[in-house]
Design a protein around this motif. Structure first.
Motif, PDB file in Angstrom:
ATOM      1  N   ASN A 446       0.730  -1.248  -0.062  1.00 45.99           N
ATOM      2  CA  ASN A 446       0.259   0.213   0.064  1.00 45.99           C
ATOM      3  C   ASN A 446       1.172   1.673   0.031  1.00 45.99           C
ATOM      4  O   ASN A 446       0.470   2.470  -0.529  1.00 45.99           O
ATOM      5  CB  ASN A 446      -1.134   0.226   1.601  1.00 45.99           C
ATOM      6  CG  ASN A 446      -2.072   1.358   0.958  1.00 45.99           C
ATOM      7  OD1 ASN A 446      -3.275   1.026   0.059  1.00 45.99           O
ATOM      8  ND2 ASN A 446      -2.019   2.162   2.182  1.00 45.99           N
ATOM      9  N   GLN A 447       2.072   1.503   1.487  1.00 50.33           N
ATOM     10  CA  GLN A 447       2.905   2.544   1.474  1.00 50.33           C
ATOM     11  C   GLN A 447       3.367   2.721  -0.201  1.00 50.33           C
ATOM     12  O   GLN A 447       3.273   3.598  -1.005  1.00 50.33           O
ATOM     13  CB  GLN A 447       4.057   2.178   1.622  1.00 50.33           C
ATOM     14  CG  GLN A 447       4.797   3.434   1.868  1.00 50.33           C
ATOM     15  CD  GLN A 447       3.874   4.503   2.133  1.00 50.33           C
ATOM     16  OE1 GLN A 447       2.806   4.538   3.189  1.00 50.33           O
ATOM     17  NE2 GLN A 447       4.340   5.660   2.065  1.00 50.33           N
ATOM     18  N   ALA A 448       4.093   0.996  -1.039  1.00 53.99           N
ATOM     19  CA  ALA A 448       4.640   1.782  -2.667  1.00 53.99           C
ATOM     20  C   ALA A 448       3.357   1.771  -3.023  1.00 53.99           C
ATOM     21  O   ALA A 448       3.924   3.024  -4.715  1.00 53.99           O
ATOM     22  CB  ALA A 448       5.384   0.507  -2.995  1.00 53.99           C
ATOM     23  N   ALA A 450       1.470   4.279  -2.709  1.00 52.28           N
ATOM     24  CA  ALA A 450       1.656   5.634  -2.555  1.00 52.28           C
ATOM     25  C   ALA A 450       2.466   6.718  -3.010  1.00 52.28           C
ATOM     26  O   ALA A 450       2.473   7.739  -3.715  1.00 52.28           O
ATOM     27  CB  ALA A 450       0.803   5.630  -0.869  1.00 52.28           C
ATOM     28  N   ASP A 451       3.768   5.419  -2.860  1.00 54.84           N
ATOM     29  CA  ASP A 451       4.957   6.041  -3.703  1.00 54.84           C
ATOM     30  C   ASP A 451       4.948   5.719  -5.381  1.00 54.84           C
ATOM     31  O   ASP A 451       5.996   6.742  -4.939  1.00 54.84           O
ATOM     32  CB  ASP A 451       5.955   5.953  -2.920  1.00 54.84           C
ATOM     33  CG  ASP A 451       5.899   5.709  -1.167  1.00 54.84           C
ATOM     34  OD1 ASP A 451       5.576   6.752  -0.988  1.00 54.84           O
ATOM     35  OD2 ASP A 451       6.582   5.595  -0.481  1.00 54.84           O
ATOM     36  N   ARG A 452       3.999   5.797  -5.605  1.00 58.57           N
ATOM     37  CA  ARG A 452       3.687   5.379  -7.041  1.00 58.57           C
ATOM     38  C   ARG A 452       4.969   4.515  -7.990  1.00 58.57           C
ATOM     39  O   ARG A 452       5.724   4.682  -8.765  1.00 58.57           O
ATOM     40  CB  ARG A 452       4.012   7.331  -7.808  1.00 58.57           C
ATOM     41  CG  ARG A 452       2.690   8.179  -6.953  1.00 58.57           C
ATOM     42  CD  ARG A 452       2.584   8.735  -8.306  1.00 58.57           C
ATOM     43  NE  ARG A 452       1.732   9.558  -7.775  1.00 58.57           N
ATOM     44  CZ  ARG A 452       0.370  11.046  -8.897  1.00 58.57           C
ATOM     45  NH1 ARG A 452       0.490  10.829  -9.929  1.00 58.57           N
ATOM     46  NH2 ARG A 452      -0.068  11.288  -8.376  1.00 58.57           N
ATOM     47  N   ARG A 453       5.713   4.199  -6.112  1.00 58.62           N
ATOM     48  CA  ARG A 453       6.221   3.278  -6.965  1.00 58.62           C
ATOM     49  C   ARG A 453       6.468   1.946  -8.086  1.00 58.62           C
ATOM     50  O   ARG A 453       6.319   1.463  -8.491  1.00 58.62           O
ATOM     51  CB  ARG A 453       7.765   2.631  -5.892  1.00 58.62           C
ATOM     52  CG  ARG A 453       8.154   3.629  -5.116  1.00 58.62           C
ATOM     53  CD  ARG A 453       8.947   3.294  -4.348  1.00 58.62           C
ATOM     54  NE  ARG A 453       8.644   2.652  -2.979  1.00 58.62           N
ATOM     55  CZ  ARG A 453       8.542   1.374  -2.013  1.00 58.62           C
ATOM     56  NH1 ARG A 453       9.357   0.835  -2.302  1.00 58.62           N
ATOM     57  NH2 ARG A 453       7.203   1.470  -1.539  1.00 58.62           N
ATOM     58  N   SER A 455       2.328   1.112 -10.376  1.00 58.23           N
ATOM     59  CA  SER A 455       1.819   2.312 -11.211  1.00 58.23           C
ATOM     60  C   SER A 455      -0.336   2.108 -10.720  1.00 58.23           C
ATOM     61  O   SER A 455      -0.805   2.870 -10.917  1.00 58.23           O
ATOM     62  CB  SER A 455       1.841   1.787 -12.701  1.00 58.23           C
ATOM     63  OG  SER A 455       1.246   0.781 -12.807  1.00 58.23           O
ATOM     64  N   GLY A 530      -3.017   2.841  -1.772  1.00 55.35           N
ATOM     65  CA  GLY A 530      -1.872   3.733  -1.324  1.00 55.35           C
ATOM     66  C   GLY A 530      -2.646   5.136  -0.243  1.00 55.35           C
ATOM     67  O   GLY A 530      -2.062   5.607  -0.027  1.00 55.35           O
ATOM     68  N   GLU A 532      -4.375   6.237   3.568  1.00 51.46           N
ATOM     69  CA  GLU A 532      -4.052   6.144   4.897  1.00 51.46           C
ATOM     70  C   GLU A 532      -6.006   5.045   5.093  1.00 51.46           C
ATOM     71  O   GLU A 532      -5.298   3.641   6.767  1.00 51.46           O
ATOM     72  CB  GLU A 532      -4.461   7.035   5.765  1.00 51.46           C
ATOM     73  CG  GLU A 532      -3.157   7.778   5.261  1.00 51.46           C
ATOM     74  CD  GLU A 532      -3.205   8.870   6.362  1.00 51.46           C
ATOM     75  OE1 GLU A 532      -3.855   9.163   7.184  1.00 51.46           O
ATOM     76  OE2 GLU A 532      -1.909   9.756   6.944  1.00 51.46           O
TER      77      GLU A 532
END
Length: 595
Positions: A446-448, A450-453, A455, A530, A532
């Motif tokens: 989920n964090q990835a 949010a970080d757009r790592r 897609s 992504g 919270e």
């Protein structure tokens, strides 16, 4: 006779409810023809011409990505590369359907395209009851399959007639919950149909295919002697193969099989799940339709032959176990020698792999956790593979040796999965993880996002065959020995608990794996986008989804589960589980009963 006039009348009336009366004349004639030809109304005129596959999530015409994720998973379940019999809406297991007919498919996709985040789609055994007002925090879909109020053998005399009139539908496990991910989830093994056999060969899951039983024996011997890896698909009747293996042992003294099991769809033994050795495929299909009672007798005779060969090979040193697909249960009903002397109602001569292997793994909280990259981009799958493996590597430093062993096996699996090109259909992956691993992997993915790592959003799910998802006395809970093995509270509680803890959709099924009346199971899908809110949902729901089953297994007396839930309570202050006090001196019981 399944095709009685009263049943045909009921089946046609039920099917025509989906359409305005001015279409009924044309459709009634078409549907009658389907009934007579196929024994079911599939409504083939409504089968879409579009290439059925999991398209990238942004290509679905929806008002909410949650609805789009469900559409993606439905279409993946019906992808011709994934599904066993896609034209019949069967995903796997011989008769595990996504929907009962193609009109239901179209109506569901329409509802999902119109749905807002204040509506929930209600599904009754494949039938879309409609969109109902709900909260943004509610599931976007609630699915139930085969939830009959009595054993299906009492409905219309036998289960095939239930299917004949189009309600209820058998959803297997992940077919009816839209969460099947192809052969990574399960390579359906024992069948007689050459088409799925060739499909798995083309996809790389089988190295070789043969229909020559002598060539099959030769290749087994060569691979065994050279210790060369070989996955070999035999197109023929497995009973003939078992008997041929026995003949070879009796002739040469060479035992060609060290380990044996059976994965026939014996939850459906008399309607295509098991083809007896005495008949060709065509003859079996004919007898099945014209003389069901005789066909049942022939199936029982074939099962007895199969078990007789297995028993002799086992006596020679082969280790045989029950996959949990009702093979030993149906063999027992057929009169085959599978009884365990002094065994309980769920015990047989051969062990269930759940009793001897998976039961302890489930009690540690490990089970089949999976995810689908909704972008359809293989690069997202590669990245999420790395995220999952890294997470397990990081948390494995502070776990018991027994748990670390499980982590290490799965780290190796994930690190090597990509190079083996195991993906069929959606960009999906599966691994076995415990509660902490599942939560940490989900939050990291989920964090990835949010970080757009990564897609696009990722759907997380699991097989119903898991720690908490299934109550099945002949499989998932067969190692529960406190007398509660036939209770289904765990699976029902899991379905309800997942629903109000954040799942995007939830499902509850009667049947799946071992058949109607033998199992209750459920699953979920949860969209990670992504946010919270998604992280909160994933943490809350996944913790419950595992702890529920571990707590039940702990209460039944499983020591692994006791230790696991004890550690979990130490890590989660809000978790309070009722713990059992074991009877330390069983003489107390004897004295009380004798006095």
């Amino acid at each position: 006779n399944l095709l009685s006039s009263s049943l045909m009348f009921l089946a046609l009336r039920n099917a025509l409810r989906y359409f305005p009366p001015f279409h009924h004349n044309i459709l009634a004639a078409e549907f009658t023809q389907e009934l007579r030809q196929y024994g079911h109304i599939y409504m083939y005129r409504f089968c879409p011409l579009i290439h059925m596959r999991a398209y990238p999530i942004d290509q679905y015409p929806c008002r909410t990505r949650q609805a789009a994720s469900i559409m993606l998973m439905i279409m993946n379940n019906l992808d011709h590369a994934v599904a066993q019999f896609p034209q019949e809406l069967v995903t796997y297991g011989g008769n595990g359907q996504v929907f009962s007919n193609w009109a239901q498919f179209r109506l569901v996709m329409y509802y999902l395209s119109e749905m807002t985040e204040e509506q929930t789609l209600v599904m009754y055994s494949g039938h879309p009851a409609g969109l109902f007002p709900s909260l943004p925090s509610s599931p976007r879909a609630i699915i139930t399959n085969g939830m009959v109020t009595t054993h299906p053998s009492l409905l219309f005399v036998n289960p095939p007639k239930v299917f004949f009139v189009c309600f209820p539908r058998y959803g297997q496990m992940t077919a009816g919950s839209y969460c099947y991910i192809g052969p990574q989830g399960i390579v359906h093994g024992t069948m007689v149909d050459e088409v799925p056999l060739r499909k798995r060969h083309e996809q790389g899951w089988l190295m070789e295919v043969t229909s020559d039983i002598e060539h099959c024996i030769q290749r087994i011997r060569e691979a065994k002697r050279s210790k060369a890896p070989l996955s070999l698909g035999y197109h023929g009747n497995v009973v003939d193969l078992w008997e041929r293996l026995l003949t070879e042992y009796e002739r040469t003294g060479e035992l060609l099989v060290d380990l044996g099991s059976d994965q026939t769809s014996l939850h459906n033994p008399f309607s295509g799940g098991y083809y007896p050795a005495q008949l060709s495929l065509h003859q079996a299909n004919q007898l099945m339709a014209t003389d069901p009672a005789r066909f049942k007798t022939v199936v029982h005779e074939s099962l007895c032959r199969q078990v007789a060969a297995i028993n002799k090979l086992s006596e020679a040193g082969m280790f045989f176990w029950d996959y949990g697909n009702a093979f030993l249960l149906e063999a027992q009903r057929a009169g085959a020698e599978v009884e365990k002397e002094g065994g309980g109602a769920t015990e047989f001569r051969y062990p269930s792999y759940v009793q001897h292997i998976m039961g302890d793994i489930f009690s540690l909280g490990f089970g089949p956790f999976r995810w689908v990259c909704t972008s359809g981009d293989p690069r997202d799958l590669t990245l999420t593979d790395d995220i999952a493996a890294t997470v397990l590597e990081e948390i494995s430093a502070n776990v018991t040796e027994r748990v670390r062993q499980q982590y290490n096996d799965n780290i190796r699996w994930i690190r090597e999965a990509g190079k083996h090109r195991m993906v069929v259909g959606s960009q999906a992956r599966i691994l076995y993880s415990d509660q902490k691993g599942r939560v940490c992997i989900a939050l990291a993915i989920n964090q990835a996002i949010a970080d757009r790592r990564v897609s696009a959003p990722v759907v997380i799910s699991r097989d119903h065959h898991d720690v908490s998802g299934t109550d099945s006395p002949f499989r998932e809970t067969s190692n529960v020995y406190d007398g509660s093995v036939f209770c289904a509270d765990m699976a029902v509680q899991n379905f309800v608990g997942d629903a109000f803890r954040g799942a995007t959709w939830v499902s509850l099924h009667n049947g799946g794996g071992v058949g109607w009346g033998e199992v209750m199971n459920g699953g979920f899908g949860l969209l990670l986008d992504g946010t919270e809110e998604a992280a909160k949902r994933a943490s809350l729901m996944l913790n419950w989804d595992v702890s529920n089953g571990v707590a039940r297994r702990c209460w039944s007396g499983n020591s692994n589960a006791y230790e696991t839930i004890q550690r979990t309570m130490e890590e989660q202050r809000q978790l309070r589980v009722t713990m059992p006090y074991p009877v330390q001196d069983e003489d107390v019981l004897d004295r009380a009963l004798q006095g």
